[in-house]
Design a protein around this motif. Structure first.
Motif, PDB file in Angstrom:
ATOM      1  N   ALA A 253       1.227  -1.109   0.222  1.00  0.00           N
ATOM      2  CA  ALA A 253      -0.096  -0.285   0.129  1.00  0.00           C
ATOM      3  C   ALA A 253       0.647   1.363   0.255  1.00  0.00           C
ATOM      4  CB  ALA A 253      -1.171  -0.014   1.231  1.00  0.00           C
ATOM      5  N   LEU A 254       1.811   1.354   0.913  1.00  0.00           N
ATOM      6  CA  LEU A 254       2.887   2.594   0.620  1.00  0.00           C
ATOM      7  C   LEU A 254       3.499   2.417  -0.409  1.00  0.00           C
ATOM      8  CD1 LEU A 254       4.073   4.769   3.206  1.00  0.00           C
ATOM      9  CD2 LEU A 254       6.006   2.812   3.118  1.00  0.00           C
ATOM     10  N   ASN A 255       3.764   1.604  -0.850  1.00  0.00           N
ATOM     11  CA  ASN A 255       4.816   1.854  -1.756  1.00  0.00           C
ATOM     12  C   ASN A 255       4.098   1.418  -3.505  1.00  0.00           C
ATOM     13  OD1 ASN A 255       7.624   1.656  -1.144  1.00  0.00           O
ATOM     14  ND2 ASN A 255       6.989  -0.388  -0.189  1.00  0.00           N
ATOM     15  N   PHE A 256       2.736   0.607  -3.509  1.00  0.00           N
ATOM     16  CA  PHE A 256       2.160   0.445  -4.495  1.00  0.00           C
ATOM     17  C   PHE A 256       0.785   1.474  -4.428  1.00  0.00           C
ATOM     18  CE2 PHE A 256       5.463  -1.198  -7.175  1.00  0.00           C
ATOM     19  CZ  PHE A 256       5.772  -1.682  -6.788  1.00  0.00           C
ATOM     20  N   GLY A 257       0.175   2.008  -3.453  1.00  0.00           N
ATOM     21  CA  GLY A 257      -1.125   2.874  -3.008  1.00  0.00           C
ATOM     22  C   GLY A 257      -2.319   1.785  -3.030  1.00  0.00           C
ATOM     23  N   ASP A 258      -3.624   2.558  -3.563  1.00  0.00           N
ATOM     24  CA  ASP A 258      -4.183   2.032  -3.368  1.00  0.00           C
ATOM     25  C   ASP A 258      -4.795   0.831  -4.688  1.00  0.00           C
ATOM     26  OD1 ASP A 258      -6.315   4.937  -2.376  1.00  0.00           O
ATOM     27  OD2 ASP A 258      -5.182   3.180  -1.481  1.00  0.00           O
ATOM     28  N   PHE A 259      -4.479   1.130  -6.504  1.00  0.00           N
ATOM     29  CA  PHE A 259      -4.082   0.795  -7.334  1.00  0.00           C
ATOM     30  C   PHE A 259      -3.294  -0.877  -6.998  1.00  0.00           C
ATOM     31  CE2 PHE A 259      -4.926  -0.692 -11.776  1.00  0.00           C
ATOM     32  CZ  PHE A 259      -3.017  -1.191 -12.209  1.00  0.00           C
TER      33      PHE A 259
ATOM     34  N   LEU B 169      11.786  -3.777  -0.267  1.00  0.00           N
ATOM     35  CA  LEU B 169      11.710  -2.016   0.206  1.00  0.00           C
ATOM     36  C   LEU B 169      11.032  -2.072   1.558  1.00  0.00           C
ATOM     37  CD1 LEU B 169       9.857  -0.345  -2.820  1.00  0.00           C
ATOM     38  CD2 LEU B 169      11.840  -0.107  -2.024  1.00  0.00           C
TER      39      LEU B 169
ATOM     40  N   THR C  79       0.250  10.006  -6.243  1.00  0.00           N
ATOM     41  CA  THR C  79       1.047   8.944  -4.833  1.00  0.00           C
ATOM     42  C   THR C  79       0.095   8.126  -3.921  1.00  0.00           C
ATOM     43  OG1 THR C  79       2.054  10.844  -4.446  1.00  0.00           O
ATOM     44  CG2 THR C  79       2.409   9.466  -2.653  1.00  0.00           C
ATOM     45  N   GLU C  80      -1.410   9.204  -3.843  1.00  0.00           N
ATOM     46  CA  GLU C  80      -1.844   8.027  -3.193  1.00  0.00           C
ATOM     47  C   GLU C  80      -2.513   6.576  -3.692  1.00  0.00           C
ATOM     48  OE1 GLU C  80      -4.776  11.904  -0.930  1.00  0.00           O
ATOM     49  OE2 GLU C  80      -5.643  10.946  -2.867  1.00  0.00           O
ATOM     50  N   LEU C  81      -2.570   6.957  -4.772  1.00  0.00           N
ATOM     51  CA  LEU C  81      -3.567   5.697  -5.856  1.00  0.00           C
ATOM     52  C   LEU C  81      -2.445   5.172  -6.306  1.00  0.00           C
ATOM     53  CD1 LEU C  81      -5.984   5.183  -7.375  1.00  0.00           C
ATOM     54  CD2 LEU C  81      -5.229   5.859  -9.320  1.00  0.00           C
ATOM     55  N   PHE C  82      -1.086   5.469  -6.734  1.00  0.00           N
ATOM     56  CA  PHE C  82       0.218   4.641  -7.110  1.00  0.00           C
ATOM     57  C   PHE C  82       1.301   4.325  -6.061  1.00  0.00           C
ATOM     58  CE2 PHE C  82      -2.074   4.083 -11.178  1.00  0.00           C
ATOM     59  CZ  PHE C  82      -2.494   4.691 -11.453  1.00  0.00           C
ATOM     60  N   GLY C  83       0.920   5.030  -5.217  1.00  0.00           N
ATOM     61  CA  GLY C  83       2.225   5.005  -3.977  1.00  0.00           C
ATOM     62  C   GLY C  83       3.148   6.113  -4.009  1.00  0.00           C
ATOM     63  N   PHE C  84       4.662   5.468  -3.561  1.00  0.00           N
ATOM     64  CA  PHE C  84       6.271   5.538  -4.024  1.00  0.00           C
ATOM     65  C   PHE C  84       6.720   5.671  -4.840  1.00  0.00           C
ATOM     66  CE2 PHE C  84       5.165   8.436  -0.203  1.00  0.00           C
ATOM     67  CZ  PHE C  84       5.498   7.777   0.725  1.00  0.00           C
ATOM     68  N   VAL C  85       6.162   4.452  -5.152  1.00  0.00           N
ATOM     69  CA  VAL C  85       7.258   3.549  -6.922  1.00  0.00           C
ATOM     70  C   VAL C  85       5.755   4.238  -7.533  1.00  0.00           C
ATOM     71  CG1 VAL C  85       8.126   1.818  -7.400  1.00  0.00           C
ATOM     72  CG2 VAL C  85       8.114   2.105  -5.161  1.00  0.00           C
ATOM     73  N   GLY C  86       5.231   3.480  -7.225  1.00  0.00           N
ATOM     74  CA  GLY C  86       3.979   4.023  -8.147  1.00  0.00           C
ATOM     75  C   GLY C  86       3.675   5.324  -9.333  1.00  0.00           C
ATOM     76  N   GLY C  87       3.758   6.298  -7.815  1.00  0.00           N
ATOM     77  CA  GLY C  87       3.789   7.363  -8.420  1.00  0.00           C
ATOM     78  C   GLY C  87       4.929   8.392  -9.042  1.00  0.00           C
TER      79      GLY C  87
END
Lengths: 143, 135
Positions: free
Chosen positions: A38-44, A83, B55-63
């Motif tokens: 959730a932290l690194n890839f978010g809600d998606f 991570l 960042t909310e939707l895809f996180g730190f790495v994804g965003g």
């Protein structure tokens, strides 16, 4: 019929304090892994993994675990594991030893790794009995 | 004099046509009046809103999407992003609902690989030129 394929990750946790804490079980590891995703890839990322992510086995005595995830998500899960810097505020590093397509292959590697660690680890009598009981459960894992 | 044939060294090149996509975004604060919203609007604010949404939707790495704000006019901006990340920007804009305690709406209206197409709006042209003649 589209076949849902999974990947089974054999992982090993290295705790910074080097101590044994039996309260860290597969549920704790699963929650820490979900938080990392959730932290690194978010809600998606979390939503994509919600149905397929599962900790099949974890032993706090050998620090060896098996995690199941969907094939399409296994790169994200591996990255989230890499991570991770702590599990429930306890500093640790997670290493992925093997990525397998079947549980049987992962179980074989887990049994070998777990047996090797049991030989090297010195535990008390009660802890040794619990550790060996958990070690026996690896072979009995099912999908 | 010997003639030495000159040969062009073998080169590996890859040309990517239209590697960037331009997206027209509009940011509106639903709980602020137009004057307060226009006073608060700035390029940095737009960037912060979009970054937070990513960042909310895809996180730190994804965003970690690299984007540039080319032009900010009133509450609309043209954002340049790699075409592989265009879907992320659009989805993040659609999912953005609040910023700094304010309700916002970040809408993507158009996307094009050509910046020139952002200069005109064919629907607006049709509404002013074609629609009156049709009655």
């Amino acid at each position: 019929m589209v076949r849902l394929k999974n990947r089974y990750l054999l992982l090993e946790i290295s705790w910074k304090d080097g101590k044994l804490d039996e309260s860290y079980n597969d549920n704790v590891l699963l929650q820490a892994l979900r938080d990392s995703v959730a932290l690194n890839f978010g809600d998606f990322g979390l939503g994509s993994n919600l149905s397929s992510l599962q900790v099949k086995y974890y032993s706090p005595y050998t620090d060896v675990g098996i995690v199941r995830c969907a094939t399409a998500e296994h790169e994200r899960v591996v990255a989230a594991l890499a991570l991770m810097t702590d599990v429930r505020q306890r500093p640790a590093a997670v290493r992925v030893l093997r990525v397998a397509g079947t549980l049987a292959t992962c179980k074989e590697a887990a049994v070998a790794r777990s047996a090797e660690k049991l030989l090297r680890t010195r535990l008390g009598r009660q802890h040794q009995a619990n550790a060996e009981q958990l070690h026996q459960q690896v072979s009995a894992l099912e999908l | 004099m010997s003639e030495r044939s000159t040969s062009v060294p073998r080169q590996w090149t890859r040309e990517v046509a239209c590697s960037d996509t331009f997206i027209a975004l509009s940011l509106s604060f639903l709980d602020l009046d137009s004057e307060a919203a226009s006073a608060a609007m700035s390029e940095q604010l737009f960037r912060d809103v979009l970054t937070q949404a990513l960042t909310e939707l895809f996180g730190f790495v994804g965003g970690a999407v690299v984007f540039s704000i080319l032009q900010l006019r009133d509450s609309s901006a043209i954002v340049r992003v790699d075409k592989r990340d265009a879907d992320k920007i659009w989805a993040a804009a659609a999912f953005a609902t609040s910023y700094g305690g304010h309700d916002i709406r970040l809408a993507a209206s158009r996307s094009s690989p050509f910046l020139m197409s952002m200069a005109v709006d064919s629907r607006e042209w049709a509404a002013t030129r074609v629609a009156p003649s049709l009655g």
